[in-house]
Motif scaffolding. Structure first.
Motif, mmCIF file in Angstrom:
data_model
loop_
_atom_site.group_PDB
_atom_site.id
_atom_site.type_symbol
_atom_site.label_atom_id
_atom_site.label_comp_id
_atom_site.label_asym_id
_atom_site.label_seq_id
_atom_site.Cartn_x
_atom_site.Cartn_y
_atom_site.Cartn_z
ATOM 1 N N VAL A 79 0.852 -1.189 0.000
ATOM 2 C CA VAL A 79 0.000 0.000 0.000
ATOM 3 C C VAL A 79 0.889 1.239 0.000
ATOM 4 C CG1 VAL A 79 -1.697 1.328 1.305
ATOM 5 C CG2 VAL A 79 -1.904 -1.173 1.162
ATOM 6 N N GLY A 80 0.554 2.193 -0.863
ATOM 7 C CA GLY A 80 1.348 3.410 -0.988
ATOM 8 C C GLY A 80 2.274 3.410 -2.180
ATOM 9 N N ASP A 81 2.542 2.218 -2.749
ATOM 10 C CA ASP A 81 3.396 2.152 -3.933
ATOM 11 C C ASP A 81 2.753 2.878 -5.110
ATOM 12 O OD1 ASP A 81 5.289 0.698 -2.622
ATOM 13 O OD2 ASP A 81 4.861 -1.216 -3.628
ATOM 14 N N LYS A 82 3.598 3.362 -6.010
ATOM 15 C CA LYS A 82 3.116 3.948 -7.254
ATOM 16 C C LYS A 82 3.240 2.914 -8.369
ATOM 17 C CE LYS A 82 4.208 8.787 -6.267
ATOM 18 N NZ LYS A 82 2.794 9.206 -6.239
ATOM 19 N N VAL A 83 2.229 2.815 -9.223
ATOM 20 C CA VAL A 83 2.254 1.905 -10.365
ATOM 21 C C VAL A 83 1.823 2.639 -11.619
ATOM 22 C CG1 VAL A 83 1.807 -0.141 -8.962
ATOM 23 C CG2 VAL A 83 -0.114 1.113 -9.974
ATOM 24 N N THR A 84 2.240 2.118 -12.764
ATOM 25 C CA THR A 84 1.789 2.663 -14.049
ATOM 26 C C THR A 84 0.732 1.719 -14.615
ATOM 27 O OG1 THR A 84 3.941 3.658 -14.486
ATOM 28 C CG2 THR A 84 2.485 3.341 -16.373
ATOM 29 N N ALA A 85 -0.509 2.160 -14.634
ATOM 30 C CA ALA A 85 -1.634 1.330 -15.065
ATOM 31 C C ALA A 85 -1.837 1.474 -16.564
ATOM 32 C CB ALA A 85 -2.897 1.729 -14.314
ATOM 33 N N GLN A 86 -1.791 0.330 -17.268
ATOM 34 C CA GLN A 86 -1.915 0.335 -18.726
ATOM 35 C C GLN A 86 -2.954 -0.679 -19.168
ATOM 36 O OE1 GLN A 86 2.132 -0.639 -19.791
ATOM 37 N NE2 GLN A 86 2.780 1.496 -19.782
ATOM 38 N N ILE A 87 -3.989 -0.224 -19.827
ATOM 39 C CA ILE A 87 -4.986 -1.159 -20.345
ATOM 40 C C ILE A 87 -4.443 -1.862 -21.584
ATOM 41 C CG2 ILE A 87 -6.933 0.209 -19.489
ATOM 42 C CD1 ILE A 87 -7.381 1.117 -22.409
ATOM 43 N N ASN A 88 -5.004 -3.027 -21.904
ATOM 44 C CA ASN A 88 -4.715 -3.722 -23.152
ATOM 45 C C ASN A 88 -5.522 -3.026 -24.251
ATOM 46 O OD1 ASN A 88 -5.045 -5.560 -25.403
ATOM 47 N ND2 ASN A 88 -4.208 -7.157 -24.100
ATOM 48 N N VAL A 89 -4.844 -2.220 -25.054
ATOM 49 C CA VAL A 89 -5.531 -1.361 -26.025
ATOM 50 C C VAL A 89 -6.231 -2.172 -27.111
ATOM 51 C CG1 VAL A 89 -5.231 0.463 -27.742
ATOM 52 C CG2 VAL A 89 -3.979 0.566 -25.581
ATOM 53 N N ILE A 90 -5.598 -3.260 -27.567
ATOM 54 C CA ILE A 90 -6.221 -4.086 -28.607
ATOM 55 C C ILE A 90 -7.533 -4.662 -28.099
ATOM 56 C CG2 ILE A 90 -5.976 -6.199 -29.969
ATOM 57 C CD1 ILE A 90 -2.973 -5.623 -30.105
ATOM 58 N N ASN A 91 -7.520 -5.168 -26.879
ATOM 59 C CA ASN A 91 -8.728 -5.715 -26.268
ATOM 60 C C ASN A 91 -9.786 -4.637 -26.081
ATOM 61 O OD1 ASN A 91 -9.847 -8.215 -24.740
ATOM 62 N ND2 ASN A 91 -10.129 -6.553 -23.279
ATOM 63 N N ARG A 92 -9.371 -3.473 -25.586
ATOM 64 C CA ARG A 92 -10.315 -2.365 -25.380
ATOM 65 C C ARG A 92 -10.954 -1.932 -26.697
ATOM 66 N NH1 ARG A 92 -11.048 2.786 -22.802
ATOM 67 N NH2 ARG A 92 -10.626 1.869 -20.761
ATOM 68 N N ASN A 93 -10.172 -1.824 -27.754
ATOM 69 C CA ASN A 93 -10.731 -1.380 -29.033
ATOM 70 C C ASN A 93 -11.775 -2.362 -29.568
ATOM 71 O OD1 ASN A 93 -9.243 0.968 -29.113
ATOM 72 N ND2 ASN A 93 -7.604 0.121 -30.374
ATOM 73 N N ALA A 94 -11.539 -3.662 -29.344
ATOM 74 C CA ALA A 94 -12.520 -4.662 -29.773
ATOM 75 C C ALA A 94 -13.806 -4.526 -28.969
ATOM 76 C CB ALA A 94 -11.936 -6.065 -29.613
ATOM 77 N N ILE A 95 -13.683 -4.283 -27.668
ATOM 78 C CA ILE A 95 -14.856 -4.080 -26.821
ATOM 79 C C ILE A 95 -15.607 -2.824 -27.257
ATOM 80 C CG2 ILE A 95 -15.622 -3.534 -24.474
ATOM 81 C CD1 ILE A 95 -13.233 -5.201 -23.463
ATOM 82 N N ARG A 96 -14.876 -1.777 -27.512
ATOM 83 C CA ARG A 96 -15.506 -0.511 -27.928
ATOM 84 C C ARG A 96 -16.328 -0.688 -29.200
ATOM 85 N NH1 ARG A 96 -11.156 4.223 -27.417
ATOM 86 N NH2 ARG A 96 -11.740 4.389 -29.568
ATOM 87 N N ALA A 97 -15.762 -1.410 -30.167
ATOM 88 C CA ALA A 97 -16.482 -1.636 -31.422
ATOM 89 C C ALA A 97 -17.765 -2.409 -31.174
ATOM 90 C CB ALA A 97 -15.590 -2.382 -32.408
ATOM 91 N N ASN A 98 -17.687 -3.455 -30.351
ATOM 92 C CA ASN A 98 -18.875 -4.264 -30.073
ATOM 93 C C ASN A 98 -19.924 -3.468 -29.304
ATOM 94 O OD1 ASN A 98 -18.010 -6.556 -31.395
ATOM 95 N ND2 ASN A 98 -17.069 -7.459 -29.581
ATOM 96 N N HIS A 99 -19.482 -2.607 -28.372
ATOM 97 C CA HIS A 99 -20.458 -1.827 -27.614
ATOM 98 C C HIS A 99 -21.175 -0.821 -28.516
ATOM 99 C CE1 HIS A 99 -21.395 -0.021 -23.395
ATOM 100 N NE2 HIS A 99 -22.460 -0.051 -24.186
ATOM 101 N N SER A 100 -20.416 -0.150 -29.371
ATOM 102 C CA SER A 100 -21.055 0.785 -30.306
ATOM 103 C C SER A 100 -22.019 0.046 -31.232
ATOM 104 C CB SER A 100 -19.991 1.517 -31.124
ATOM 105 O OG SER A 100 -19.193 2.340 -30.290
ATOM 106 N N ALA A 101 -21.659 -1.172 -31.618
ATOM 107 C CA ALA A 101 -22.533 -1.961 -32.494
ATOM 108 C C ALA A 101 -23.852 -2.302 -31.817
ATOM 109 C CB ALA A 101 -21.819 -3.240 -32.937
ATOM 110 N N THR A 102 -23.852 -2.479 -30.484
ATOM 111 C CA THR A 102 -25.116 -2.780 -29.812
ATOM 112 C C THR A 102 -26.101 -1.630 -29.950
ATOM 113 O OG1 THR A 102 -24.408 -1.935 -27.632
ATOM 114 C CG2 THR A 102 -24.009 -4.267 -28.097
ATOM 115 N N HIS A 103 -25.596 -0.409 -29.941
ATOM 116 C CA HIS A 103 -26.477 0.751 -30.093
ATOM 117 C C HIS A 103 -27.096 0.784 -31.495
ATOM 118 C CE1 HIS A 103 -25.249 3.353 -26.479
ATOM 119 N NE2 HIS A 103 -24.696 2.172 -26.301
ATOM 120 N N LEU A 104 -26.265 0.525 -32.500
ATOM 121 C CA LEU A 104 -26.787 0.504 -33.869
ATOM 122 C C LEU A 104 -27.753 -0.659 -34.059
ATOM 123 C CD1 LEU A 104 -23.549 1.319 -35.917
ATOM 124 C CD2 LEU A 104 -25.352 2.887 -35.147
#
Length: 302
Positions: free
Chosen positions: A74-99
């Motif tokens: 507790v108290g440590d500093k970390v660099t948080a990095q999302i998996n961008v390829i995975n996120r982009n695939a999720i984003r596309a699918n979520h936008s597709a649900t709206h359409l």
């Protein structure tokens, strides 16, 4: 980001060692916590941990499911990095649900409302209120409309409005979402084809969705239908697999791909005729009309 809390084996701890599976809370995070049908982000705390999932048990409280590569406290500093390829695939699918939601209402009727959804990196699942199966013709029309908007490649825009102003502007609230005094209004397509309230992650432009294909339609409960669909490279992969299967069938039948439907229909008709002929023959034998069977048999002698 700063490590605010670590939970191991159900108990809060001050530190954890390499190899431990823990839950970590940070003071800030780029990770999306699972909510509204959208799965949580995966990724890493660079050099410290791999993140297999992110949840949001409370508003603005994000929990990262981590496997530690090195000790952390507790108290440590970390660099948080999302998996961008995975996120982009999720984003596309979520936008597709709206359409998809908008196209279904246009094709099937305004009685259609969302009754549940699941958005992952590899596919989307969408439940709707509808009291009969969605026909192949209707599915084809829905796919056509969704892909037309995708290929417009228009920017996907967001606004922050009061909930009342958003509804007055024609935004549709999605099932399972919680809304505060201020809401995020997502608009897609020319002439605001789709306008909905949503707090999830989305593509920057409709063209980022690439391609949309419905892969299944089924009943979930009385009056509830479920559609599953894929986008982007998963849609291309699905269509490629279907094409390969069709080519294998064509090779087995020794006909061109375009001739497969006619050949299958011919085989089905031939089988039906053979089954009828066999049934007629069995009936004739049962009635004693075996066509002379046994008439010319010689007696057995010793």
């Amino acid at each position: 980001a700063n490590v605010l809390a670590i939970v191991k084996d159900g108990a809060e701890v001050a530190s954890a060692a390499a190899g431990d599976k823990v839950f970590i809370v940070l003071n800030q995070t780029p990770f999306y916590g699972e909510s509204g049908g959208q799965v949580g982000d995966i990724g890493e705390f660079a050099g410290v941990a791999t993140i297999a999932n992110t949840t949001k048990p409370l508003d603005d409280f994000f929990v990262h499911e981590a496997t530690l590569q090195k000790s952390v406290k507790v108290g440590d500093k970390v660099t948080a990095q999302i998996n961008v390829i995975n996120r982009n695939a999720i984003r596309a699918n979520h936008s597709a649900t709206h359409l998809l939601h908008k196209a279904l209402r246009d094709v099937l009727g305004e009685h259609v409302t969302q009754k549940g959804s699941q958005v992952t990196a590899d596919r989307l699942r969408f439940d709707i209120s509808h009291n009969k199966p969605v026909s192949r013709e209707e599915i084809a029309e829905v796919e056509k409309r969704v892909n037309e908007v995708i290929w417009q490649n228009t920017p996907i825009t967001t606004q922050i409005l009061s909930a009342d102003d958003a509804i007055k502007a024609g935004a549709m609230a999605l099932f399972g979402e919680k809304y505060g005094d201020k809401v995020r209004v997502l608009s897609m397509g020319r002439n605001n084809y789709s306008v909905e309230l949503c707090g999830g992650t989305h593509a920057r432009a409709t063209g980022d969705i690439g391609l949309f294909k419905i892969i299944s339609e089924s009943a979930v409960a009385a009056g509830i239908r479920r559609l599953e669909a894929v986008t982007r490279d998963e849609a291309f992969k699905y269509l490629s697999e279907q094409e390969n299967t069709l080519r294998e069938i064509a090779n087995s039948l020794k006909v061109a791909v375009s001739e497969v439907p006619a050949r299958v229909e011919q085989i089905a008709a031939e089988r039906k005729k053979l089954e009828k002929d066999l049934a007629d023959a069995k009936k004739q034998i049962a009635l004693g009309g075996g066509g002379g069977l046994g008439r010319n048999r010689r007696p057995i002698t010793r």
